[in-house]
Motif scaffolding. Structure first.
Motif, PDB file in Angstrom:
ATOM      1  N   SER A 470       0.834  -1.196   0.000  1.00 28.44           N
ATOM      2  CA  SER A 470       0.000   0.000   0.000  1.00 28.44           C
ATOM      3  C   SER A 470       0.873   1.252   0.000  1.00 28.44           C
ATOM      4  CB  SER A 470      -0.915  -0.006   1.223  1.00 28.44           C
ATOM      5  OG  SER A 470      -0.153   0.049   2.404  1.00 28.44           O
ATOM      6  N   HIS A 471       0.234   2.386  -0.252  1.00 30.29           N
ATOM      7  CA  HIS A 471       0.958   3.654  -0.317  1.00 30.29           C
ATOM      8  C   HIS A 471       0.894   4.330   1.047  1.00 30.29           C
ATOM      9  CE1 HIS A 471       2.164   7.688  -1.491  1.00 30.29           C
ATOM     10  NE2 HIS A 471       2.535   7.209  -2.666  1.00 30.29           N
ATOM     11  N   PRO A 472       2.031   4.674   1.645  1.00 34.90           N
ATOM     12  CA  PRO A 472       1.993   5.307   2.965  1.00 34.90           C
ATOM     13  C   PRO A 472       1.477   6.737   2.896  1.00 34.90           C
ATOM     14  CG  PRO A 472       4.229   5.277   2.134  1.00 34.90           C
ATOM     15  CD  PRO A 472       3.406   4.505   1.153  1.00 34.90           C
ATOM     16  N   VAL A 473       0.914   7.193   3.981  1.00 44.43           N
ATOM     17  CA  VAL A 473       0.458   8.572   4.080  1.00 44.43           C
ATOM     18  C   VAL A 473       1.650   9.515   3.930  1.00 44.43           C
ATOM     19  CG1 VAL A 473      -0.570  10.276   5.632  1.00 44.43           C
ATOM     20  CG2 VAL A 473      -1.498   7.959   5.519  1.00 44.43           C
ATOM     21  N   ASN A 474       1.473  10.554   3.128  1.00 41.61           N
ATOM     22  CA  ASN A 474       2.528  11.553   2.980  1.00 41.61           C
ATOM     23  C   ASN A 474       2.430  12.566   4.115  1.00 41.61           C
ATOM     24  OD1 ASN A 474       3.331  14.444   1.825  1.00 41.61           O
ATOM     25  ND2 ASN A 474       4.553  12.895   0.775  1.00 41.61           N
ATOM     26  N   VAL A 475       3.525  12.765   4.837  1.00 40.27           N
ATOM     27  CA  VAL A 475       3.567  13.705   5.955  1.00 40.27           C
ATOM     28  C   VAL A 475       4.624  14.746   5.644  1.00 40.27           C
ATOM     29  CG1 VAL A 475       3.993  13.998   8.411  1.00 40.27           C
ATOM     30  CG2 VAL A 475       2.802  11.965   7.588  1.00 40.27           C
ATOM     31  N   ASN A 476       4.213  16.005   5.666  1.00 41.78           N
ATOM     32  CA  ASN A 476       5.087  17.076   5.231  1.00 41.78           C
ATOM     33  C   ASN A 476       5.162  18.178   6.292  1.00 41.78           C
ATOM     34  OD1 ASN A 476       6.606  18.407   2.973  1.00 41.78           O
ATOM     35  ND2 ASN A 476       4.990  19.924   3.234  1.00 41.78           N
ATOM     36  N   GLY A 477       6.365  18.719   6.492  1.00 38.68           N
ATOM     37  CA  GLY A 477       6.520  19.939   7.271  1.00 38.68           C
ATOM     38  C   GLY A 477       6.418  19.772   8.770  1.00 38.68           C
ATOM     39  N   THR A 478       6.860  18.646   9.324  1.00 40.08           N
ATOM     40  CA  THR A 478       6.800  18.433  10.773  1.00 40.08           C
ATOM     41  C   THR A 478       8.006  19.055  11.459  1.00 40.08           C
ATOM     42  OG1 THR A 478       5.642  16.351  10.418  1.00 40.08           O
ATOM     43  CG2 THR A 478       6.616  16.698  12.590  1.00 40.08           C
ATOM     44  N   THR A 479       7.750  19.683  12.614  1.00 39.63           N
ATOM     45  CA  THR A 479       8.818  20.238  13.442  1.00 39.63           C
ATOM     46  C   THR A 479       8.810  19.540  14.789  1.00 39.63           C
ATOM     47  OG1 THR A 479       8.673  22.397  12.363  1.00 39.63           O
ATOM     48  CG2 THR A 479       9.710  22.316  14.539  1.00 39.63           C
ATOM     49  N   VAL A 480       9.952  18.995  15.162  1.00 36.54           N
ATOM     50  CA  VAL A 480      10.102  18.307  16.449  1.00 36.54           C
ATOM     51  C   VAL A 480      11.301  18.924  17.146  1.00 36.54           C
ATOM     52  CG1 VAL A 480      10.465  16.100  17.614  1.00 36.54           C
ATOM     53  CG2 VAL A 480       9.162  16.177  15.473  1.00 36.54           C
ATOM     54  N   TYR A 481      11.050  19.681  18.234  1.00 38.44           N
ATOM     55  CA  TYR A 481      12.201  20.297  18.883  1.00 38.44           C
ATOM     56  C   TYR A 481      12.027  20.431  20.387  1.00 38.44           C
ATOM     57  CZ  TYR A 481       9.981  24.967  19.223  1.00 38.44           C
ATOM     58  OH  TYR A 481       9.181  26.026  19.536  1.00 38.44           O
ATOM     59  N   ASN A 482      13.183  20.411  21.022  1.00 36.76           N
ATOM     60  CA  ASN A 482      13.302  20.650  22.460  1.00 36.76           C
ATOM     61  C   ASN A 482      12.506  19.650  23.291  1.00 36.76           C
ATOM     62  OD1 ASN A 482      14.596  22.174  24.476  1.00 36.76           O
ATOM     63  ND2 ASN A 482      12.737  23.326  24.884  1.00 36.76           N
ATOM     64  N   ASN A 483      12.441  18.405  22.828  1.00 32.11           N
ATOM     65  CA  ASN A 483      11.855  17.337  23.628  1.00 32.11           C
ATOM     66  C   ASN A 483      12.954  16.607  24.397  1.00 32.11           C
ATOM     67  OD1 ASN A 483       8.920  17.279  22.490  1.00 32.11           O
ATOM     68  ND2 ASN A 483      10.241  17.347  20.688  1.00 32.11           N
ATOM     69  N   THR A 484      12.604  16.098  25.559  1.00 31.64           N
ATOM     70  CA  THR A 484      13.535  15.318  26.378  1.00 31.64           C
ATOM     71  C   THR A 484      13.024  13.893  26.467  1.00 31.64           C
ATOM     72  OG1 THR A 484      14.139  17.264  27.677  1.00 31.64           O
ATOM     73  CG2 THR A 484      14.631  15.105  28.631  1.00 31.64           C
ATOM     74  N   ILE A 485      13.866  12.943  26.073  1.00 33.65           N
ATOM     75  CA  ILE A 485      13.433  11.545  25.962  1.00 33.65           C
ATOM     76  C   ILE A 485      14.415  10.659  26.724  1.00 33.65           C
ATOM     77  CG2 ILE A 485      12.961   9.647  24.376  1.00 33.65           C
ATOM     78  CD1 ILE A 485      12.396  11.790  22.220  1.00 33.65           C
ATOM     79  N   TYR A 486      13.861   9.837  27.632  1.00 33.22           N
ATOM     80  CA  TYR A 486      14.651   8.838  28.346  1.00 33.22           C
ATOM     81  C   TYR A 486      14.116   7.460  27.978  1.00 33.22           C
ATOM     82  CZ  TYR A 486      16.550  12.615  31.201  1.00 33.22           C
ATOM     83  OH  TYR A 486      17.185  13.758  31.627  1.00 33.22           O
ATOM     84  N   LEU A 487      14.939   6.703  27.234  1.00 31.00           N
ATOM     85  CA  LEU A 487      14.544   5.359  26.830  1.00 31.00           C
ATOM     86  C   LEU A 487      14.865   4.366  27.933  1.00 31.00           C
ATOM     87  CD1 LEU A 487      15.875   5.355  23.161  1.00 31.00           C
ATOM     88  CD2 LEU A 487      13.600   5.978  23.977  1.00 31.00           C
ATOM     89  N   TRP A 488      13.925   3.420  28.125  1.00 26.34           N
ATOM     90  CA  TRP A 488      14.124   2.379  29.128  1.00 26.34           C
ATOM     91  C   TRP A 488      14.321   1.054  28.407  1.00 26.34           C
ATOM     92  CZ3 TRP A 488      14.970   2.320  34.224  1.00 26.34           C
ATOM     93  CH2 TRP A 488      14.876   1.106  34.886  1.00 26.34           C
TER      94      TRP A 488
END
Length: 734
Positions: A470-488
């Motif tokens: 299938s054709h994936p959804v096109n996602v354009n123009g995302t901004t991801v900033y200043n997040n804090t992530i702790y992986l377990w």
């Protein structure tokens, strides 16, 4: 002088006789007036079923209803049968009380019509028994165009107003246009249809019990309380307070407890609905649902716009779908607030493009829950606390905001952005297993969020459910900033879901900070801080077992690529792979700081035109007793036209690894404390320029590499390591 006493006595006698005369005259006059009043007062003749018990004012605290303005009752009348219009008796006047002496039976016409102002109808707990073979109602008010119509209906028991073969059976209470300022309280309805209000004003329905056991609820007019009007003449100022609905709608066909259509200023507060019946509002403006115990609320705009509502502090008994909002074009459903609930197992869904301005704030949710705003526009979810402990799904529409929420112990996925121009900010996620935020729409902003103990993927950009062909959804123009992530990392947990998304084996402990799915363009990922919380990736021998990734961009072949991806100014610490992008075009990776990556600091695979500039990569303490062939600062894998410039790489087995790549340039790299500074294998037409390398074994190693330029490099051995090679060529030619 001797006669003076006799004269005085005579005068006294004359005065006493005058006073006596005036007293007698006054008594005669008063008596005459009373006789005349008695003669002039009309005496009803031949009134069947009406008995006047008392003349004159009486005190009644039950009629002192604040705000309704009822007069003190004048006379009390008792009836023992249906009499139709109260005014037809000639005995009942405004302000009187009408009482039932016994149970009464409805015939072929309406039983009692309150067509006199300020009447109190007190059934004294007797029954009004309907006629299931006719459409006659129990109590009605048909008075029109009279602003003084007021009434109280209390202490009545209604039975047998249900015909299971006809929808035209009469109803216990029907108040029609012109009925104003009514109070209906302390009644019991053992019927299918209880109270109908049609274009009324200021009616209060309080402290009643609805105990319907019918199995044939077929229309919304079968609701126990049915409020209706029309587009130009609506029902106004209705209060439904502290009623109990028991056993209604054993059938789930149309189980309505309250149905309001074309209404203004509606308050529903403190009611208890004990079964799976719902409150439905359609074309209602300015409503207030507060402190009810119920199963389901349906808000829709099928008839006209539904606007300006507040849903506050309700308790939901059956929560398969606790709230459902539906908009019908061209009408709108807007400006609805859901406020201050404390709920277990909650579900809300929306449907239709006209839903907008839904506000969900200051609530506490526990247990599995779902908030699906679908295509609802300009909605806000803020200051809520979610303790789901099971599957949690929050889906947003366009132009929405999800901010300042606390989400703990979520499973599967928590927030999914399906509408453009949505912002997800300042939320705190704790102990999430699965997916934290999924962006499946354009121009979304994900910022200032904190993720603690994430097992799975904190942020996904793109279609997380996509599977070839299938054709994936096109996602354009995302901004991801200043997040804090702790992986377990939990090495005993086999994260199959992470495997499905990444295409990697189901490796125990797999977690990713930010993942970019195929067909994602113009994405900006910056100033994020990604860490592994329990550092399995850095501790031998587990450093190659835990599949943790800081930022992972996954394009699929040349069809579904990542285009114009910007990854910059991020800090990534103690992760197996810092930044990895696959099948990308025109990607920019710059000014990132990556420390203690267990496998690779930055990797591009099957990419074209990537710029890897000004990054700082530190691999951690290197031990010669542990084989770390996979520990690489920057890896260019099967890519072309890449530029690696001004990077600083320390403490890796290999500083830069170029495999099966073409037209790639490494310039101004500073590489320290490595076994191999730059390693090129099965590559061609590349350039290695202006490198500064301190190595333990080989500065630059060219193996099966052709047409590669190596110019102006400064290579030296690390202190204490003497058997080093500057440039080594094996099976290579220019």
């Amino acid at each position: 002088m001797e006669n003076r006493p006799d004269k005085t006595n005579k005068n006294n006698r004359t005065m006493k006789e005058k006073i006596r005369f005036y007293i007698i005259l006054t008594l005669i006059l008063v008596t005459g007036i009373l006789i005349i009043q008695t003669i002039l007062k009309p005496i009803p003749q031949g009134i069947t079923g009406v008995q006047t018990l008392e003349t004159g004012k009486q005190q009644s605290t039950q009629n002192s209803i604040t705000g309704l303005g009822f007069l003190q009752p004048q006379d009390i009348h008792q009836i023992d049968t249906c009499i139709g219009d109260l005014s037809s008796t000639g005995a009942i006047n405004p302000g009187d009380t009408v009482e039932l002496k016994q149970d009464i039976y409805v015939g072929s016409t309406d039983c009692l019509n309150i067509d006199i102002a300020n009447i109190t109808l007190d059934c004294k707990h007797h029954k009004i028994i309907g006629n299931s073979s006719s459409s006659a109602n129990g109590i009605v008010s048909n008075k029109t165009n009279d602003a003084t119509v007021k009434g109280i209906i209390r202490n009545c028991h209604f039975y047998n107003f249900t015909n299971k073969t006809s929808i035209y059976t009469g109803k216990p209470i029907v108040l029609k246009e012109g009925a104003k300022y009514f109070l209906i309280h302390n009644n019991t309805f053992n019927v299918t249809r209880g109270i109908t209000l049609n274009k009324t004003i200021d009616v209060t329905i309080a402290n009643n019990t609805f105990a319907n056991y019918s199995t044939l609820l077929t229309l919304y007019t079968d609701a126990e309380i049915y409020i209706n009007g029309n587009l130009t003449n609506q029902t106004n100022e209705t209060t439904i307070y502290n009623n109990t609905f028991e056993g209604i709608g054993i059938s789930t066909n149309k189980p309505y407890a309250i149905y309001a259509i074309y209404a203004n200023d509606l308050t529903i507060q403190g009611n208890t609905i004990l079964t799976s019946n719902q409150i439905t509002l359609d074309g209602v403006h300015d409503f207030y649902l507060k402190e009810n115990a119920l199963s389901r609320v349906e808000i829709k705009s099928q008839s006209s716009n539904t606007t300006a509502g507040r849903i506050e502090r309700n308790t939901y008994i059956d929560t398969s779908t606790a709230m459902h909002f539906t908009s019908f074009s061209p009408n709108e459903l807007s400006n609805i607030s859901i406020y201050k609930h404390d709920m277990v197992n909650f579900s809300l869904s929306t449907m239709g493009s006209g839903v907008e301005q839904i506000k969900i704030y200051n609530n506490t949710f526990a247990g599995p829950m779902s908030i699906d705003l679908g295509s609802a526009n300009n909605c806000t979810i803020w200051n809520n606390t979610f303790y789901p402990d099971e599957q949690t799904q929050i889906t947003t529409g366009p132009n929405s905001k999800v901010r300042n929420n606390r989400i703990q112990n979520g499973i599967f996925k928590t927030i999914t952005v399906t509408g453009d121009n949505t912002t997800v900010e300042n939320n705190i996620f704790t102990k999430i297993t699965g997916r934290g935020i999924v962006v499946k729409a354009n121009n979304a902003t994900v910022r200032n969020n904190t993720f603690n103990n994430i097992t799975g993927i904190a942020i996904i950009i793109g279609d997380d459910t996509w599977q070839p062909p299938s054709h994936p959804v096109n996602v354009n123009g995302t901004t991801v900033y200043n997040n804090t992530i702790y992986l377990w990392v939990n090495l005993t947990t086999n994260t199959t879901m992470h495997s499905l998304l990444t295409g990697l084996p189901a490796i125990p402990g797999a977690s990713t900070g930010i993942m970019i799915m195929p067909n994602t363009n113009n994405t900006n990922i910056s100033e994020n801080n990604i860490n592994e919380q329990n550092i399995y990736a850095q501790t031998p021998p587990n450093m190659l077992k835990a599949e943790t990734r800081g930022i992972f961009g996954k394009g699929i072949n040349a069809t579904y690529t990542l285009e114009n991806l910007w990854i910059h100014d991020n800090t990534i610490n103690t992760i197996r792979e810092g930044i990895t992008v696959e099948n990308c075009q025109t990607t920019h990776i710059w000014n990132n700081n990556i420390t203690k990556a267990g496998k690779t600091g930055i990797k591009t695979e099957n990419c074209r035109g990537t710029r890897v500039n000004n990054n700082i990569l530190e691999g951690g303490t290197y031990s010669p007793n542990i084989i770390l062939w996979y520990k690489t600062g920057i890896e260019i894998f099967k890519s072309r036209a890449e530029i690696i410039q001004n990077n600083k790489i320390d403490k890796y087995h290999t500083g830069v690894y170029i495999y099966n790549a073409t037209n790639t340039t490494s310039i101004n790299s500073t590489i320290n404390q490595t076994q191999i500074g730059i390693f090129s294998f099965l590559s061609m037409n590349n350039k290695i320029l202006n490198s500064t390398i301190t190595t333990r074994h080989i500065g630059i190693n060219l193996l099966k590499t052709n047409h590669t330029q190596v110019n102006n490099s400064n290579i030296r051995n690390e202190t204490g390591y003497l058997n080093t090679t500057g440039i080594q060529l094996s099976l290579s030619f220019y």
